[in-house]
Design a protein around this motif. Structure first.
Motif, PDB file in Angstrom:
ATOM      1  N   GLY A   6       0.816  -1.211   0.000  1.00  0.00           N
ATOM      2  CA  GLY A   6       0.000   0.000   0.000  1.00  0.00           C
ATOM      3  C   GLY A   6       0.845   1.254   0.000  1.00  0.00           C
ATOM      4  N   ASP A   7       1.929   1.244   0.781  1.00  0.00           N
ATOM      5  CA  ASP A   7       2.819   2.404   0.807  1.00  0.00           C
ATOM      6  C   ASP A   7       3.507   2.603  -0.539  1.00  0.00           C
ATOM      7  OD1 ASP A   7       2.114   2.862   3.430  1.00  0.00           O
ATOM      8  OD2 ASP A   7       3.949   1.982   4.275  1.00  0.00           O
ATOM      9  N   LEU A   8       3.875   1.524  -1.216  1.00  0.00           N
ATOM     10  CA  LEU A   8       4.513   1.648  -2.526  1.00  0.00           C
ATOM     11  C   LEU A   8       3.564   2.260  -3.550  1.00  0.00           C
ATOM     12  CD1 LEU A   8       6.503  -1.702  -2.796  1.00  0.00           C
ATOM     13  CD2 LEU A   8       7.438   0.591  -2.514  1.00  0.00           C
ATOM     14  N   ASP A   9       2.286   1.940  -3.436  1.00  0.00           N
ATOM     15  CA  ASP A   9       1.303   2.494  -4.368  1.00  0.00           C
ATOM     16  C   ASP A   9       1.171   4.006  -4.212  1.00  0.00           C
ATOM     17  OD1 ASP A   9       0.811  -0.012  -5.370  1.00  0.00           O
ATOM     18  OD2 ASP A   9      -0.959  -0.355  -4.115  1.00  0.00           O
ATOM     19  N   ASN A  10       1.511   4.549  -3.036  1.00  0.00           N
ATOM     20  CA  ASN A  10       1.371   5.983  -2.779  1.00  0.00           C
ATOM     21  C   ASN A  10       2.622   6.781  -3.122  1.00  0.00           C
ATOM     22  OD1 ASN A  10      -1.226   5.565  -1.805  1.00  0.00           O
ATOM     23  ND2 ASN A  10      -0.493   5.215   0.277  1.00  0.00           N
ATOM     24  N   LEU A  11       3.668   6.141  -3.619  1.00  0.00           N
ATOM     25  CA  LEU A  11       4.903   6.846  -3.949  1.00  0.00           C
ATOM     26  C   LEU A  11       4.791   7.572  -5.279  1.00  0.00           C
ATOM     27  CD1 LEU A  11       7.602   4.179  -3.027  1.00  0.00           C
ATOM     28  CD2 LEU A  11       7.013   6.230  -1.748  1.00  0.00           C
ATOM     29  N   THR A  12       5.631   8.602  -5.421  1.00  0.00           N
ATOM     30  CA  THR A  12       5.708   9.292  -6.712  1.00  0.00           C
ATOM     31  C   THR A  12       6.476   8.418  -7.687  1.00  0.00           C
ATOM     32  OG1 THR A  12       7.797  10.388  -6.168  1.00  0.00           O
ATOM     33  CG2 THR A  12       5.761  11.538  -5.546  1.00  0.00           C
ATOM     34  N   ALA A  13       6.380   8.741  -8.959  1.00  0.00           N
ATOM     35  CA  ALA A  13       7.077   7.963  -9.988  1.00  0.00           C
ATOM     36  C   ALA A  13       8.586   8.040  -9.773  1.00  0.00           C
ATOM     37  CB  ALA A  13       6.704   8.469 -11.371  1.00  0.00           C
ATOM     38  N   GLU A  14       9.084   9.195  -9.361  1.00  0.00           N
ATOM     39  CA  GLU A  14      10.525   9.354  -9.122  1.00  0.00           C
ATOM     40  C   GLU A  14      10.990   8.476  -7.959  1.00  0.00           C
ATOM     41  OE1 GLU A  14      13.700  12.780  -7.728  1.00  0.00           O
ATOM     42  OE2 GLU A  14      11.746  13.383  -8.484  1.00  0.00           O
ATOM     43  N   ASP A  15      10.220   8.473  -6.867  1.00  0.00           N
ATOM     44  CA  ASP A  15      10.577   7.642  -5.717  1.00  0.00           C
ATOM     45  C   ASP A  15      10.542   6.163  -6.087  1.00  0.00           C
ATOM     46  OD1 ASP A  15      10.931   9.844  -4.091  1.00  0.00           O
ATOM     47  OD2 ASP A  15       8.911   9.727  -3.228  1.00  0.00           O
ATOM     48  N   ARG A  16       9.561   5.781  -6.852  1.00  0.00           N
ATOM     49  CA  ARG A  16       9.426   4.378  -7.272  1.00  0.00           C
ATOM     50  C   ARG A  16      10.607   3.960  -8.153  1.00  0.00           C
ATOM     51  NH1 ARG A  16       5.862   0.088  -6.233  1.00  0.00           N
ATOM     52  NH2 ARG A  16       6.666  -1.531  -7.578  1.00  0.00           N
ATOM     53  N   THR A  17      11.040   4.867  -9.038  1.00  0.00           N
ATOM     54  CA  THR A  17      12.189   4.588  -9.899  1.00  0.00           C
ATOM     55  C   THR A  17      13.446   4.396  -9.063  1.00  0.00           C
ATOM     56  OG1 THR A  17      11.214   5.848 -11.711  1.00  0.00           O
ATOM     57  CG2 THR A  17      13.584   5.473 -11.812  1.00  0.00           C
ATOM     58  N   GLN A  18      13.638   5.245  -8.051  1.00  0.00           N
ATOM     59  CA  GLN A  18      14.812   5.112  -7.181  1.00  0.00           C
ATOM     60  C   GLN A  18      14.790   3.780  -6.431  1.00  0.00           C
ATOM     61  OE1 GLN A  18      14.916   8.558  -4.671  1.00  0.00           O
ATOM     62  NE2 GLN A  18      15.612   9.918  -6.302  1.00  0.00           N
ATOM     63  N   ILE A  19      13.635   3.383  -5.961  1.00  0.00           N
ATOM     64  CA  ILE A  19      13.518   2.099  -5.251  1.00  0.00           C
ATOM     65  C   ILE A  19      13.800   0.944  -6.203  1.00  0.00           C
ATOM     66  CG2 ILE A  19      11.877   0.528  -4.148  1.00  0.00           C
ATOM     67  CD1 ILE A  19      10.711   2.979  -2.741  1.00  0.00           C
ATOM     68  N   ASP A  20      13.266   1.005  -7.415  1.00  0.00           N
ATOM     69  CA  ASP A  20      13.512  -0.051  -8.401  1.00  0.00           C
ATOM     70  C   ASP A  20      15.002  -0.171  -8.712  1.00  0.00           C
ATOM     71  OD1 ASP A  20      10.843  -0.701  -8.541  1.00  0.00           O
ATOM     72  OD2 ASP A  20      10.453   0.519 -10.323  1.00  0.00           O
ATOM     73  N   GLN A  21      15.699   0.959  -8.812  1.00  0.00           N
ATOM     74  CA  GLN A  21      17.137   0.941  -9.072  1.00  0.00           C
ATOM     75  C   GLN A  21      17.892   0.338  -7.891  1.00  0.00           C
ATOM     76  OE1 GLN A  21      17.975   5.024  -9.970  1.00  0.00           O
ATOM     77  NE2 GLN A  21      17.301   4.851 -12.102  1.00  0.00           N
ATOM     78  N   ALA A  22      17.511   0.694  -6.680  1.00  0.00           N
ATOM     79  CA  ALA A  22      18.165   0.154  -5.489  1.00  0.00           C
ATOM     80  C   ALA A  22      17.949  -1.355  -5.393  1.00  0.00           C
ATOM     81  CB  ALA A  22      17.647   0.851  -4.235  1.00  0.00           C
ATOM     82  N   VAL A  23      16.755  -1.807  -5.704  1.00  0.00           N
ATOM     83  CA  VAL A  23      16.464  -3.241  -5.673  1.00  0.00           C
ATOM     84  C   VAL A  23      17.309  -3.970  -6.716  1.00  0.00           C
ATOM     85  CG1 VAL A  23      14.673  -4.952  -6.170  1.00  0.00           C
ATOM     86  CG2 VAL A  23      14.159  -2.999  -4.700  1.00  0.00           C
ATOM     87  N   ALA A  24      17.459  -3.379  -7.884  1.00  0.00           N
ATOM     88  CA  ALA A  24      18.259  -4.004  -8.931  1.00  0.00           C
ATOM     89  C   ALA A  24      19.717  -4.140  -8.493  1.00  0.00           C
ATOM     90  CB  ALA A  24      18.166  -3.195 -10.226  1.00  0.00           C
ATOM     91  N   VAL A  25      20.253  -3.127  -7.816  1.00  0.00           N
ATOM     92  CA  VAL A  25      21.635  -3.185  -7.340  1.00  0.00           C
ATOM     93  C   VAL A  25      21.787  -4.301  -6.312  1.00  0.00           C
ATOM     94  CG1 VAL A  25      23.368  -1.949  -5.972  1.00  0.00           C
ATOM     95  CG2 VAL A  25      22.187  -0.783  -7.827  1.00  0.00           C
ATOM     96  N   VAL A  26      20.857  -4.392  -5.382  1.00  0.00           N
ATOM     97  CA  VAL A  26      20.932  -5.424  -4.349  1.00  0.00           C
ATOM     98  C   VAL A  26      20.843  -6.805  -4.973  1.00  0.00           C
ATOM     99  CG1 VAL A  26      19.728  -6.418  -2.364  1.00  0.00           C
ATOM    100  CG2 VAL A  26      20.069  -3.952  -2.502  1.00  0.00           C
ATOM    101  N   ARG A  27      19.960  -6.971  -5.934  1.00  0.00           N
ATOM    102  CA  ARG A  27      19.812  -8.292  -6.568  1.00  0.00           C
ATOM    103  C   ARG A  27      21.060  -8.679  -7.344  1.00  0.00           C
ATOM    104  NH1 ARG A  27      13.499  -7.934  -8.444  1.00  0.00           N
ATOM    105  NH2 ARG A  27      12.662  -8.419  -6.388  1.00  0.00           N
ATOM    106  N   ARG A  28      21.722  -7.701  -7.983  1.00  0.00           N
ATOM    107  CA  ARG A  28      22.950  -8.017  -8.717  1.00  0.00           C
ATOM    108  C   ARG A  28      24.058  -8.435  -7.763  1.00  0.00           C
ATOM    109  NH1 ARG A  28      21.769  -3.473 -11.995  1.00  0.00           N
ATOM    110  NH2 ARG A  28      23.185  -2.212 -10.760  1.00  0.00           N
ATOM    111  N   THR A  29      24.132  -7.821  -6.599  1.00  0.00           N
ATOM    112  CA  THR A  29      25.212  -8.137  -5.671  1.00  0.00           C
ATOM    113  C   THR A  29      24.934  -9.406  -4.878  1.00  0.00           C
ATOM    114  OG1 THR A  29      24.276  -6.695  -3.954  1.00  0.00           O
ATOM    115  CG2 THR A  29      25.910  -5.739  -5.432  1.00  0.00           C
ATOM    116  N   ARG A  30      23.709  -9.887  -4.884  1.00  0.00           N
ATOM    117  CA  ARG A  30      23.353 -11.080  -4.110  1.00  0.00           C
ATOM    118  C   ARG A  30      23.304 -12.339  -4.946  1.00  0.00           C
ATOM    119  NH1 ARG A  30      18.099 -10.133  -0.708  1.00  0.00           N
ATOM    120  NH2 ARG A  30      18.219 -12.346  -0.967  1.00  0.00           N
TER     121      ARG A  30
END
Length: 80
Positions: A33-57
């Protein structure tokens, strides 16, 4: 203790309690629910951070690669 009793005991110990499962489901719902309330910019930053974590794991399964030992190319010294 028979093998069947040991299996039941191990299965019961390995499974999380129903209240733990419910707690995790509520947390997932709240985060979704909190993710649905984020702005597009915030969501993009989170998606990028998740991608970095997944690459390193990334996990390498199987036997580790071991290099071949290096040849000793030094000349043998003889004493006079």
């Amino acid at each position: 203790m028979s093998a069947f009793e040991a299996d039941d005991w191990a299965r019961a110990r390995a499974m999380p309690a129903a209240e733990e499962i419910q707690r995790v489901r509520r947390l997932i719902d709240r985060v979704s629910g909190d993710l649905d309330n984020l702005t597009a910019e915030d969501r993009t930053q989170i998606d990028q951070a998740v991608a970095v974590v997944r690459r390193t794991r990334t996990v390498h399964l199987g036997m580790p690669r071991v290099g071949q030992p290096l040849l000793d190319v030094r000349p043998v010294r003889t004493l006079p």
